[in-house]
Design an enzyme around this catalytic site. Structure first.
Site, PDB file in Angstrom:
ATOM      1  N   GLY A  14      -2.193   6.257 -35.895  1.00 13.78           N
ATOM      2  CA  GLY A  14      -1.914   7.817 -36.314  1.00 13.78           C
ATOM      3  C   GLY A  14      -3.210   8.988 -36.433  1.00 13.78           C
ATOM      4  O   GLY A  14      -4.228   8.632 -35.321  1.00 13.78           O
ATOM      5  N   SER A  15      -3.090   9.684 -37.625  1.00 16.91           N
ATOM      6  CA  SER A  15      -4.212  10.567 -36.981  1.00 16.91           C
ATOM      7  C   SER A  15      -5.614  10.137 -37.984  1.00 16.91           C
ATOM      8  O   SER A  15      -6.705  10.775 -37.629  1.00 16.91           O
ATOM      9  CB  SER A  15      -4.064  11.690 -38.644  1.00 16.91           C
ATOM     10  OG  SER A  15      -2.968  12.046 -38.487  1.00 16.91           O
ATOM     11  N   THR A  16      -6.146   9.004 -37.683  1.00 16.45           N
ATOM     12  CA  THR A  16      -7.017   8.324 -38.391  1.00 16.45           C
ATOM     13  C   THR A  16      -7.754   8.424 -36.634  1.00 16.45           C
ATOM     14  O   THR A  16      -9.473   9.025 -36.437  1.00 16.45           O
ATOM     15  CB  THR A  16      -7.587   7.318 -38.994  1.00 16.45           C
ATOM     16  OG1 THR A  16      -6.533   6.136 -38.331  1.00 16.45           O
ATOM     17  CG2 THR A  16      -7.029   7.070 -40.386  1.00 16.45           C
TER      18      THR A  16
ATOM     19  N   LYS B 284      -7.821  10.578 -35.220  1.00 25.56           N
ATOM     20  CA  LYS B 284      -7.989  12.090 -34.078  1.00 25.56           C
ATOM     21  C   LYS B 284      -9.578  12.431 -34.477  1.00 25.56           C
ATOM     22  O   LYS B 284     -10.774  13.114 -34.348  1.00 25.56           O
ATOM     23  CB  LYS B 284      -7.770  13.039 -35.258  1.00 25.56           C
ATOM     24  CG  LYS B 284      -5.990  13.368 -34.871  1.00 25.56           C
ATOM     25  CD  LYS B 284      -5.887  13.951 -35.539  1.00 25.56           C
ATOM     26  CE  LYS B 284      -4.213  14.182 -35.681  1.00 25.56           C
ATOM     27  NZ  LYS B 284      -3.408  15.077 -36.902  1.00 25.56           N
TER      28      LYS B 284
ATOM     29  N   SER C  60      -5.138  17.889 -40.455  1.00 24.93           N
ATOM     30  CA  SER C  60      -4.774  17.142 -39.535  1.00 24.93           C
ATOM     31  C   SER C  60      -3.769  17.412 -39.033  1.00 24.93           C
ATOM     32  O   SER C  60      -2.281  16.759 -38.645  1.00 24.93           O
ATOM     33  CB  SER C  60      -4.273  16.009 -40.847  1.00 24.93           C
ATOM     34  OG  SER C  60      -4.019  14.255 -39.691  1.00 24.93           O
TER      35      SER C  60
END
Length: 491
Positions: A215-217, A219, A273
């Protein structure tokens, strides 16, 4: 008469020589085939005829041996078995060994040649030495904080020391007690069946053997790649990022959870995010540069051992532009273990360098004399040092002003990144809650710990997950326990 006696004596001598030759053939040249014969129990009996060496955490043993009084005399015991099971694994008289019990078996069982004071005599007599010890890098307080934080929920925690790669915590939940598999009674078989049939898979090491969409980690990786490549030169300058963002070559519109993401600067997009900003950044970078960045952090590495094997984290290198957009926000085919995401956070904390993680500090004899040490670990440059400095600022902003405020620690500098990973058919499953972070105490020169937390059965409240309400507090407690501990892992 004398001639007949000589003939008989010669014949007897010939028979004696034949017997000696045959004995030598069996005992020397065919010894291995007899040793390996399943019907030969001598090796098994000898293996369990003496106590096994121990696995140590913070200078204290978390394993032991119990005299059962049976033919296979000593059975393995565990202190806080469920807490350390993702590290120790099990040593079973029926089902073999796993994890550190497996990779350290030669030392623990006493068969390692380095444990023999007189190797030649040992080889001739086949005597088994006393088992040695395996000393781990774990921090007892961090391990406990991670285990208690998960509270039996499905998920995992991995924590490492950024400057060295030492694994400080490795927890998988729900867990199990390895002691129930130690013996060979009927209860052992029942426990084996029960654990394997459990839908929660307590014997699955989620920290290193299970991969999740990050997921957004992820990024963190995309932002670092964009800064390294010069696609973004000023984190406070607006980006050309529409909201919603149409995935290239499709009619599918990518949305954000909140407002304010249209043309958002990288700093704001990272703190809140914004999917659209990072999806477009991934497309602007292209498959080649995104793949190279992911590889530099450790993705697609099939050789990682700590010393037991780690499932490879993956970034698909054969995607179209729409798939690349989703991959760049940690979706589509992007998969990562919690240990891998801890390595991502550690790279930011360590000036852009990734240290190979390791779990065994040293091995020793029964009396504590050092046999082997971990030695120097390979280093890989994941990003430029100046990029790492910017990423530290961005991750600090997530904790001070963004979605990760629940990870803040008074008196410490903390950087983090929240994440929500969709999964299941049509993304119908409860999202996975992620948080990756690092922390530096007010008296520390460098960050002392990097952590990754994933919770599978997270709250259905997406705002709570995205805001770090589930995973961030667990990471905070783990980091705080390390900062309060002495460098050797004691409290």
């Amino acid at each position: 008469m004398a001639r007949h006696i000589r003939h008989a004596a010669f014949f007897c001598a010939l028979l004696l020589v034949a017997l000696l030759v045959n004995a030598a053939r069996i005992q020397i040249f065919r010894a291995k085939s007899f040793d390996d014969n399943p019907a030969n129990r001598r090796a098994t009996i000898a293996r369990y005829d003496r106590p096994r060496g121990n696995i140590l955490v913070g200078g204290e043993s978390v394993t032991g041996s119990r005299d059962s009084g049976e033919q296979l005399r000593y059975e393995r015991t565990y202190t806080d078995g469920p807490l350390y099971a993702p590290v120790t694994g099990f040593a079973s008289q029926v089902y073999g060994t796993t994890l550190l019990e497996h990779t350290g078996d030669a030392v623990l069982s006493g068969t390692d040649p380095m444990l023999a004071p007189f190797p030649l005599v040992t080889d001739l007599t086949r005597a088994q030495g006393r088992g040695g010890n395996v000393v781990t890098t774990l921090n007892r307080a961090a391990q406990r904080a991670a285990y208690d934080g998960l509270g039996g929920r499905r998920g995992a925690v991995a924590a490492i020391e950024p400057a060295t790669g030492r694994v400080l915590a490795l927890v998988s939940s729900p867990s199990y007690d390895p002691a129930v598999l130690s013996g060979n009674a009927a209860a052992t078989e029942r426990s084996w069946v029960r654990l394997n049939d459990d839908p929660d898979k307590p014997m699955l090491n989620r920290a290193v053997r299970q991969t999740y969409p990050p997921g957004s980690t992820f990024k963190v990786v995309t932002a670092a790649a964009a800064l390294d490549a010069g696609v973004v030169r000023d984190v406070d300058r607006t980006t050309d990022s529409p909201d919603p963002y149409r995935l290239p070559g499709t009619t599918t519109m990518l949305m954000n959870e909140g407002d304010g993401c249209e043309d958002a600067p990288l700093r704001d997009a990272f703190e809140w995010s914004c999917n659209t900003v990072f999806a477009k950044l991934g497309v602007d970078l292209g498959v080649k540069r995104m793949s190279a960045a992911a590889k530099a952090f450790g993705f697609n590495d099939t050789r990682l051992r700590i010393p037991f094997s780690v499932a490879p984290s993956s970034f698909d290198t054969s995607v179209d532009r729409a798939q690349l957009a989703l991959s760049s926000i940690g979706q589509y085919n992007t998969r990562a273990t919690p240990l891998q995401m801890a390595m991502v956070a550690a790279a930011v904390a360590n000036g852009g360098q990734v240290r190979s993680p390791y779990l065994v500090e040293r091995t020793t004899t029964r009396n504590g004399a050092t046999m082997t040490t971990a030695g120097s670990r390979p280093v890989r440059q994941a990003m430029r040092p100046e990029t790492a400095d910017v990423m530290k600022e961005l991750m600090e902003g997530v904790v001070t002003e963004g979605t990760g405020t629940n990870a803040a620690i008074p008196g410490a500098v903390v950087g983090g990144k929240t994440g929500t990973a969709q999964h299941g058919l049509d993304n119908a499953g409860l999202p996975y809650a992620w948080f990756v972070s690092w922390a530096r105490g007010d008296r520390d020169v460098l960050p002392r710990v990097a952590v990754a937390v994933v919770v599978e059965d997270a709250s259905a409240d997406r705002a709570d997950i995205t805001g770090g309400g589930v995973a961030a507090p667990i990471a905070r407690d783990v980091m705080q326990s390390v900062l309060k501990s002495s460098p050797d892992g004691g409290s």
